[in-house]
Design an enzyme around this catalytic site. Structure first.
Site, PDB file in Angstrom:
ATOM      1  N   SER A 164       0.853  -1.180   0.000  1.00 32.87           N
ATOM      2  CA  SER A 164       0.000   0.000   0.000  1.00 32.87           C
ATOM      3  C   SER A 164       0.891   1.232   0.000  1.00 32.87           C
ATOM      4  CB  SER A 164      -0.890  -0.036   1.244  1.00 32.87           C
ATOM      5  OG  SER A 164      -1.644   1.147   1.345  1.00 32.87           O
ATOM      6  N   LYS A 181      -1.071  -0.848  -4.429  1.00 34.74           N
ATOM      7  CA  LYS A 181      -2.301  -0.119  -4.058  1.00 34.74           C
ATOM      8  C   LYS A 181      -1.914   1.330  -3.812  1.00 34.74           C
ATOM      9  CE  LYS A 181      -4.787   0.028   0.318  1.00 34.74           C
ATOM     10  NZ  LYS A 181      -5.518  -0.772   1.316  1.00 34.74           N
ATOM     11  N   LYS A 204      -2.998   5.059  -2.436  1.00 36.02           N
ATOM     12  CA  LYS A 204      -3.956   5.853  -1.670  1.00 36.02           C
ATOM     13  C   LYS A 204      -4.363   7.038  -2.533  1.00 36.02           C
ATOM     14  CE  LYS A 204      -4.053   3.663   2.287  1.00 36.02           C
ATOM     15  NZ  LYS A 204      -5.313   3.146   2.849  1.00 36.02           N
ATOM     16  N   ASP A 250      -7.281   3.097  -3.016  1.00 43.57           N
ATOM     17  CA  ASP A 250      -8.011   3.137  -1.739  1.00 43.57           C
ATOM     18  C   ASP A 250      -8.243   4.588  -1.348  1.00 43.57           C
ATOM     19  OD1 ASP A 250      -9.078   2.775   0.763  1.00 43.57           O
ATOM     20  OD2 ASP A 250      -7.332   1.737   1.626  1.00 43.57           O
ATOM     21  N   GLU A 273     -11.295   0.893  -3.424  1.00 39.85           N
ATOM     22  CA  GLU A 273     -11.609   0.543  -2.038  1.00 39.85           C
ATOM     23  C   GLU A 273     -12.224   1.749  -1.319  1.00 39.85           C
ATOM     24  OE1 GLU A 273      -8.073  -1.050  -0.251  1.00 39.85           O
ATOM     25  OE2 GLU A 273      -8.859  -0.985   1.789  1.00 39.85           O
ATOM     26  N   ASP A 282     -13.956  -1.728   2.797  1.00 36.41           N
ATOM     27  CA  ASP A 282     -13.017  -1.977   3.888  1.00 36.41           C
ATOM     28  C   ASP A 282     -13.707  -1.510   5.177  1.00 36.41           C
ATOM     29  OD1 ASP A 282     -11.016  -1.793   5.821  1.00 36.41           O
ATOM     30  OD2 ASP A 282      -9.664  -0.541   4.651  1.00 36.41           O
ATOM     31  N   LYS A 292     -10.033  -7.422   7.436  1.00 35.71           N
ATOM     32  CA  LYS A 292      -9.043  -7.086   8.459  1.00 35.71           C
ATOM     33  C   LYS A 292      -9.571  -7.638   9.782  1.00 35.71           C
ATOM     34  CE  LYS A 292      -7.517  -2.647   6.525  1.00 35.71           C
ATOM     35  NZ  LYS A 292      -7.795  -1.183   6.546  1.00 35.71           N
ATOM     36  N   GLY A 340      -4.359  -4.542   5.849  1.00 32.82           N
ATOM     37  CA  GLY A 340      -3.269  -4.347   6.805  1.00 32.82           C
ATOM     38  C   GLY A 340      -3.479  -3.072   7.594  1.00 32.82           C
TER      39      GLY A 340
HETATM   40  O1  SMG Z   1      -0.504  -2.476   6.709  1.00 31.58           O
HETATM   41  O2  SMG Z   1       0.345  -2.156   4.733  1.00 31.58           O
HETATM   42  C1  SMG Z   1      -0.414  -1.858   5.649  1.00 31.58           C
HETATM   43  C2  SMG Z   1      -1.298  -0.658   5.464  1.00 31.58           C
HETATM   44  C3  SMG Z   1      -2.351  -0.935   4.470  1.00 31.58           C
HETATM   45  O3  SMG Z   1      -3.389   0.888   3.383  1.00 31.58           O
HETATM   46  C4  SMG Z   1      -3.371   0.171   4.365  1.00 31.58           C
HETATM   47  N1  SMG Z   1      -4.240   0.314   5.359  1.00 31.58           N
HETATM   48  O4  SMG Z   1      -7.447   1.623   4.647  1.00 31.58           O
HETATM   49  O5  SMG Z   1      -6.548  -0.190   4.052  1.00 31.58           O
HETATM   50  C5  SMG Z   1      -6.488   0.873   4.645  1.00 31.58           C
HETATM   51  C6  SMG Z   1      -5.252   1.317   5.372  1.00 31.58           C
HETATM   52  C7  SMG Z   1      -5.599   1.695   6.756  1.00 31.58           C
HETATM   53  C8  SMG Z   1      -4.457   1.822   7.663  1.00 31.58           C
HETATM   54  S1  SMG Z   1      -3.968   3.405   7.891  1.00 31.58           S
HETATM   55  C9  SMG Z   1      -2.983   3.273   9.264  1.00 31.58           C
HETATM   56 MG    MG Z   2      -8.543   0.534   3.147  1.00 35.38          MG
END
Ligand code: SMG
Ligand code: MG
Length: 373
Positions: free
Chosen positions: A140, A166, A168, A194, A219, A244, A268, A296
């Site tokens: 991510s 992925k 953001k 995402d 996402e 999510d 998750k 994650g």
């Molecule tokens: O653990 O690699 C990881 C982070 C993956 O993008 C990630 N998580 O919305 O999916 C999500 C975000 C939320 C975590 S932000 C701390």
């Molecule tokens: Mg997410």
């Protein structure tokens, strides 16, 4: 199992690089660990909540509070009064008197499962039903200061062997970075985005422009309690919509799938109250031919070990946000998870299969250990 005590550890771990999402920029992780002591041995669990209530309503001080004052006393008391003792399968009903607080409940469940599986000589993977010895990994990638910096970061991950990228996104950081990354990585590499709830239904025409980039999924574009607008988007866009934040229970997952709000599900364990509920969601998705993947929360090796085991279940047919330890931390709290050919190995030892480095837990502590017994 008799649960004799719970210890709550708090520590700070700097991230190897800042992680920016539509809700903020994070440079350090404020980690809460649950260590339980039982007559059958000990167990460890990690809480996934962030320092602030910006990904979800839960946040780490709140989790610590609800564990200390509500969940842990109930657990210790129930263990004392029950003839048979307590196992992880008892926790859902035991904790039902506390509404929500799934991340806090999940941290305790992970610790109880770790202890009971270690005592039984079973791995998380075997217990959960993993059918793979190693899992495909994605990464991510946060919002960057410039497209050039984003491309440099993505290129690094591609070189390391990650099987999916992925990105953001948020309003103002979507089409251009996605276009640039798609050009960099080529048409065949898996790419997804995402939004962490940053858009509204008024952005649907704009979001449809993502269709040209052949994304695996988009996402969580809209706020978590708005299933209806995700249905509207899913009917308007070719890119699959994946939820999510919205998916908090197996019931919500089934509802969202049957209404067409989500055609792929991010699972998750922390967000849904634990690994047992995560497997229920997996099973419900498999039954409906909906692919799932493991999300994650910047976990340390403690949470990662169990997540990788979960990602070994057959319905996890897309690479997860289960990246190597080095993507997050210079030094992990367990033996590091290392990417080999874009995959991580599912631990095979009893319990979560990793060893907690107590020296680091103590050295990086930000508060005294809190004991509940
Ligand atoms: O653990 O690699 C990881 C982070 C993956 O993008 C990630 N998580 O919305 O999916 C999500 C975000 C939320 C975590 S932000 C701390
Ligand atoms: Mg997410």
């Amino acid at each position: 199992m008799r649960i004799q005590s719970l210890r709550l550890h708090r520590l700070n771990m700097p991230l190897v690089r800042a992680f920016e999402t539509s809700f903020g920029r994070q440079t350090v992780r404020d980690v809460l660990l649950v260590q339980i002591e039982t007559d059958a041995g000990e167990g460890w669990g990690e809480c996934v909540a962030g320092a602030d209530p910006v990904y979800s309503a839960e946040y780490v001080d709140g989790c610590q509070h609800v564990i200390e004052h509500h969940l842990a006393p109930a657990l210790v008391a129930a263990s004392r009064s029950s003839e048979a003792g307590i196992i992880a399968e008892d926790l859902e009903s035991l904790f039902a008197f506390v509404i929500g607080h799934r991340m806090a409940k999940a941290a305790i469940e992970a610790a109880v499962l770790d202890a009971q599986l270690r005592a039984a000589g079973l791995s998380f993977g075997t217990y959960l039903g993993a059918t793979r010895a190693e899992v495909d990994c994605g990464v991510s990638v946060g919002i960057a200061d410039s497209i050039d910096e984003l491309l440099a970061e993505v290129a690094e991950y591609v070189d390391e062997g990650y099987r999916r990228i992925k990105l953001k996104i948020r309003p103002g950081w979507d089409l251009s970075p996605v276009r640039a990354v798609r050009n960099l990585i080529g048409a065949r590499m898996l790419l997804q985005v995402d939004a962490n709830t940053a858009y509204t239904v008024a952005d649907i025409d704009h979001l449809r422009r993502l269709d040209e980039f052949d994304l695996v999924l988009i996402e969580q574009p809209f706020v978590e309690d708005n299933i209806r607008d995700h249905v509207t988007l899913a009917h308007a866009i070719d890119t699959p919509v994946c939820l999510d934040e919205s998916i908090t229970t197996v019931g919500v997952a089934i509802d969202a799938i049957e209404r067409d709000a989500t055609s792929i599900v991010n699972i998750k364990p922390g967000r849904v109250g634990g690994y047992i509920e995560a497997v229920r969601i997996h099973d419900a998705c498999v039954l409906r031919d909906v692919r799932v993947w493991c999300g994650g929360m910047l976990e340390t090796g403690i949470g990662r070990a169990a997540n990788v085991a979960l990602a070994g279940l057959p319905g996890f047919r897309l690479p997860g946000d289960t990246s190597a330890s080095a993507r997050y931390y210079a030094e992990d709290l367990t033996e590091p998870f290392v990417l080999v050919d874009g995959r991580l190995r599912v631990p095979t030892g009893p319990g979560n299969g990793v060893e907690v480095r107590r020296d680091l837990v103590a050295a990086w502590a930000t508060r005294p250990v809190l004991l509940v017994r």
